[in-house]
Design a protein around this motif. Structure first.
Motif, PDB file in Angstrom:
ATOM      1  N   ILE A 125       0.891  -1.168   0.000  1.00  0.00           N
ATOM      2  CA  ILE A 125       0.000   0.000   0.000  1.00  0.00           C
ATOM      3  C   ILE A 125       0.931   1.220   0.000  1.00  0.00           C
ATOM      4  CG2 ILE A 125      -1.771   1.262   1.264  1.00  0.00           C
ATOM      5  CD1 ILE A 125      -2.627  -1.444   2.456  1.00  0.00           C
ATOM      6  N   PRO A 126       0.922   2.025  -1.056  1.00  0.00           N
ATOM      7  CA  PRO A 126       1.995   2.989  -1.310  1.00  0.00           C
ATOM      8  C   PRO A 126       2.452   3.855  -0.141  1.00  0.00           C
ATOM      9  CG  PRO A 126       0.488   2.970  -3.134  1.00  0.00           C
ATOM     10  CD  PRO A 126      -0.099   2.080  -2.088  1.00  0.00           C
ATOM     11  N   VAL A 127       1.624   4.631   0.474  1.00  0.00           N
ATOM     12  CA  VAL A 127       2.098   5.549   1.508  1.00  0.00           C
ATOM     13  C   VAL A 127       1.891   4.975   2.907  1.00  0.00           C
ATOM     14  CG1 VAL A 127       1.794   7.845   2.500  1.00  0.00           C
ATOM     15  CG2 VAL A 127       1.737   7.551   0.031  1.00  0.00           C
ATOM     16  N   LEU A 128       0.743   4.430   3.167  1.00  0.00           N
ATOM     17  CA  LEU A 128       0.424   3.923   4.500  1.00  0.00           C
ATOM     18  C   LEU A 128       1.326   2.763   4.913  1.00  0.00           C
ATOM     19  CD1 LEU A 128      -3.473   4.022   4.418  1.00  0.00           C
ATOM     20  CD2 LEU A 128      -1.903   5.645   5.473  1.00  0.00           C
ATOM     21  N   GLY A 129       1.724   1.948   3.958  1.00  0.00           N
ATOM     22  CA  GLY A 129       2.586   0.819   4.263  1.00  0.00           C
ATOM     23  C   GLY A 129       3.953   1.242   4.760  1.00  0.00           C
ATOM     24  N   TRP A 130       4.421   2.387   4.288  1.00  0.00           N
ATOM     25  CA  TRP A 130       5.727   2.874   4.726  1.00  0.00           C
ATOM     26  C   TRP A 130       5.618   3.703   5.999  1.00  0.00           C
ATOM     27  CZ3 TRP A 130       5.774   4.669  -0.882  1.00  0.00           C
ATOM     28  CH2 TRP A 130       6.086   3.608  -1.722  1.00  0.00           C
ATOM     29  N   LEU A 131       4.462   4.319   6.211  1.00  0.00           N
ATOM     30  CA  LEU A 131       4.303   5.153   7.398  1.00  0.00           C
ATOM     31  C   LEU A 131       4.318   4.348   8.691  1.00  0.00           C
ATOM     32  CD1 LEU A 131       1.683   7.843   6.338  1.00  0.00           C
ATOM     33  CD2 LEU A 131       4.120   8.133   6.756  1.00  0.00           C
ATOM     34  N   ASP A 132       3.798   3.127   8.685  1.00  0.00           N
ATOM     35  CA  ASP A 132       3.843   2.353   9.924  1.00  0.00           C
ATOM     36  C   ASP A 132       5.282   1.977  10.270  1.00  0.00           C
ATOM     37  OD1 ASP A 132       4.106   0.327   7.953  1.00  0.00           O
ATOM     38  OD2 ASP A 132       3.293  -1.167   9.337  1.00  0.00           O
ATOM     39  N   ASP A 133       6.100   1.667   9.246  1.00  0.00           N
ATOM     40  CA  ASP A 133       7.516   1.380   9.496  1.00  0.00           C
ATOM     41  C   ASP A 133       8.226   2.625  10.047  1.00  0.00           C
ATOM     42  OD1 ASP A 133       7.135  -1.158   8.548  1.00  0.00           O
ATOM     43  OD2 ASP A 133       7.933  -0.744   6.553  1.00  0.00           O
ATOM     44  N   LEU A 134       7.940   3.754   9.441  1.00  0.00           N
ATOM     45  CA  LEU A 134       8.547   5.003   9.892  1.00  0.00           C
ATOM     46  C   LEU A 134       8.115   5.348  11.313  1.00  0.00           C
ATOM     47  CD1 LEU A 134      10.251   7.475   9.106  1.00  0.00           C
ATOM     48  CD2 LEU A 134       8.147   8.529   8.294  1.00  0.00           C
ATOM     49  N   GLY A 135       6.857   5.098  11.630  1.00  0.00           N
ATOM     50  CA  GLY A 135       6.363   5.366  12.986  1.00  0.00           C
ATOM     51  C   GLY A 135       7.030   4.490  14.026  1.00  0.00           C
ATOM     52  N   VAL A 136       7.208   3.211  13.719  1.00  0.00           N
ATOM     53  CA  VAL A 136       7.857   2.303  14.665  1.00  0.00           C
ATOM     54  C   VAL A 136       9.317   2.697  14.874  1.00  0.00           C
ATOM     55  CG1 VAL A 136       8.647  -0.080  14.977  1.00  0.00           C
ATOM     56  CG2 VAL A 136       6.310   0.367  14.272  1.00  0.00           C
TER      57      VAL A 136
END
Length: 98
Positions: free
Chosen positions: A48-59
């Motif tokens: 999922i283009p943006v949301l998939g990377w945001l959870d990694d960035l948040g962690v």
């Protein structure tokens, strides 16, 4: 933060990691965050283009903030160790040589 501050933070971090008084789970938070980042199993899939990377960035951000705060709060066992934690070179009397 200047170079001396980074050097002091690095020195303090390695003392924090080697201190047996610090619980193991607190030391492993950063490692576990990196493992989550590299893992193909995510809370939100990476395709999922943006949301998939945001959870990694948040962690990773939360783990980095936690580790930095833990290291800043860390108090060594003696005053001699506390003086050395700034990472600056010292002479025989303990004065900084910078």
């Amino acid at each position: 933060m200047n170079i001396a501050g980074l050097r002091g933070m690095g020195t303090r971090f390695f003392r924090y990691v080697r201190d047996p008084r610090v619980p193991t789970w607190r030391k492993l938070v950063g490692v576990l965050a990196v493992l989550y980042f590299l893992s193909p199993v995510d809370a939100i899939p990476d395709f999922i283009p943006v949301l998939g990377w945001l959870d990694d960035l948040g962690v990773l951000s939360a783990a980095a903030l936690f580790v930095v705060r833990e290291v800043q709060r860390y108090q060594p066992t003696s005053e001699v160790q506390a003086e050395v934690l700034d990472g600056l070179p010292r002479d025989e009397q303990g004065r900084t040589r910078v």
